[in-house]
Design a protein around this motif. Structure first.
Motif, short mmCIF file in Angstrom:
data_model
loop_
_atom_site.label_atom_id
_atom_site.label_comp_id
_atom_site.label_asym_id
_atom_site.label_seq_id
_atom_site.Cartn_x
_atom_site.Cartn_y
_atom_site.Cartn_z
N ARG A 1 0.90 -1.05 0.02
CA ARG A 1 0.15 0.08 0.22
C ARG A 1 0.85 1.07 -0.18
O ARG A 1 0.40 2.25 -0.83
CB ARG A 1 -0.96 0.05 1.21
CG ARG A 1 -1.85 1.19 1.41
CD ARG A 1 -2.94 1.25 2.45
NE ARG A 1 -3.79 0.39 1.91
CZ ARG A 1 -4.89 1.02 0.70
NH1 ARG A 1 -4.65 2.22 0.32
NH2 ARG A 1 -5.67 0.22 0.38
N GLN B 1 -3.35 -0.81 -6.34
CA GLN B 1 -3.85 -0.82 -5.00
C GLN B 1 -5.21 -1.48 -5.17
O GLN B 1 -5.48 -2.28 -4.15
CB GLN B 1 -3.69 0.55 -4.73
CG GLN B 1 -4.02 0.69 -3.16
CD GLN B 1 -3.39 -0.38 -2.20
OE1 GLN B 1 -2.14 -0.11 -2.33
NE2 GLN B 1 -3.71 -1.19 -1.69
N ASP C 1 -6.40 -4.50 -2.84
CA ASP C 1 -7.63 -4.29 -1.66
C ASP C 1 -8.33 -5.36 -1.96
O ASP C 1 -9.07 -5.73 -1.10
CB ASP C 1 -8.18 -2.60 -2.04
CG ASP C 1 -7.22 -1.67 -1.39
OD1 ASP C 1 -6.33 -1.95 -0.62
OD2 ASP C 1 -7.54 -0.47 -1.75
N ARG D 1 -7.59 -1.01 9.35
CA ARG D 1 -7.16 -0.71 7.91
C ARG D 1 -8.14 0.40 7.49
O ARG D 1 -7.86 1.24 6.84
CB ARG D 1 -7.55 -2.05 7.19
CG ARG D 1 -6.42 -3.17 6.94
CD ARG D 1 -6.50 -4.05 6.09
NE ARG D 1 -7.87 -4.88 6.14
CZ ARG D 1 -8.14 -5.84 6.99
NH1 ARG D 1 -7.26 -6.21 7.80
NH2 ARG D 1 -9.20 -6.42 6.87
N HIS E 1 -7.23 3.72 5.84
CA HIS E 1 -7.80 4.26 4.49
C HIS E 1 -8.38 5.55 4.55
O HIS E 1 -8.00 6.35 3.81
CB HIS E 1 -8.73 3.32 3.91
CG HIS E 1 -8.28 1.87 3.43
ND1 HIS E 1 -8.73 0.75 3.56
CD2 HIS E 1 -7.22 1.79 2.54
CE1 HIS E 1 -8.24 -0.35 3.06
NE2 HIS E 1 -7.20 0.40 2.67
N THR F 1 -11.17 6.48 -1.41
CA THR F 1 -10.38 5.83 -0.50
C THR F 1 -10.87 6.18 1.00
O THR F 1 -10.98 5.30 1.80
CB THR F 1 -8.85 6.14 -0.65
OG1 THR F 1 -8.44 5.82 -1.73
CG2 THR F 1 -8.10 5.30 0.48
#
Length: 149
Positions: free
Chosen positions: A4, A44, A48, A109, A113, A139
């Motif tokens: 990430r 990404q 994800d 997480r 984000h 995001t």
């Protein structure tokens, strides 16, 4: 998490190259920056999706173990089999504990984000990069959803 960070860094570097190329009149640099940014965003999204698929698989496993453990516990109690009842109780408890750990990790997480999204929006504002602002909002929303699951 390292993936990430790498993807986010590549998005920022790509956006900077694109902005510099556009500002200084270097179309090749701008195009290279746009490509780098786009590739990092795609990478990404794939990463994800993999993490989410793994989370869903663990949730299904935890649910199945909790149900099977509960059934063993009930059968053991009903038929006077204390070792089966204890095994079932332990299996159910372990599954429920693991789910709580997984839920806590999802919360972490999600918070990450949300923060990443806010940073992307600010960088997008500063560099006048509309797509980065939109990606940042997306995001951040993704993080909010993760925290509310």
């Amino acid at each position: 998490m390292t993936e990430r960070l790498s993807n986010t860094a590549n998005q920022y570097i790509g956006a900077a190259k694109q902005t510099i190329g556009e500002t200084l009149g270097y179309p090749d640099v701008a195009a290279d920056g746009a490509r780098q940014k786009s590739e990092a965003e795609t990478a990404q999204k794939v990463a994800d999706a993999k993490v989410e698929a793994q989370r869903l698989e663990r949730t299904a496993d935890n649910s199945a173990n909790s149900i099977v453990g509960g059934a063993k516990q009930t059968i053991g109690q009903t038929f006077g089999l204390p070792s089966l009842a204890a095994e079932g109780a332990a299996q159910k408890s372990n599954a429920e504990t693991q789910q709580k750990v997984d839920d806590a990790n999802a919360q972490i997480r999600g918070a990450g984000h949300e923060l990443e999204g806010k940073i992307k929006q600010k960088v997008g504002d500063l560099s006048n990069d509309h797509s980065m602002k939109v990606d940042g909002a997306t995001t951040e929303a993704q993080g909010t959803l993760q925290r509310n699951v």
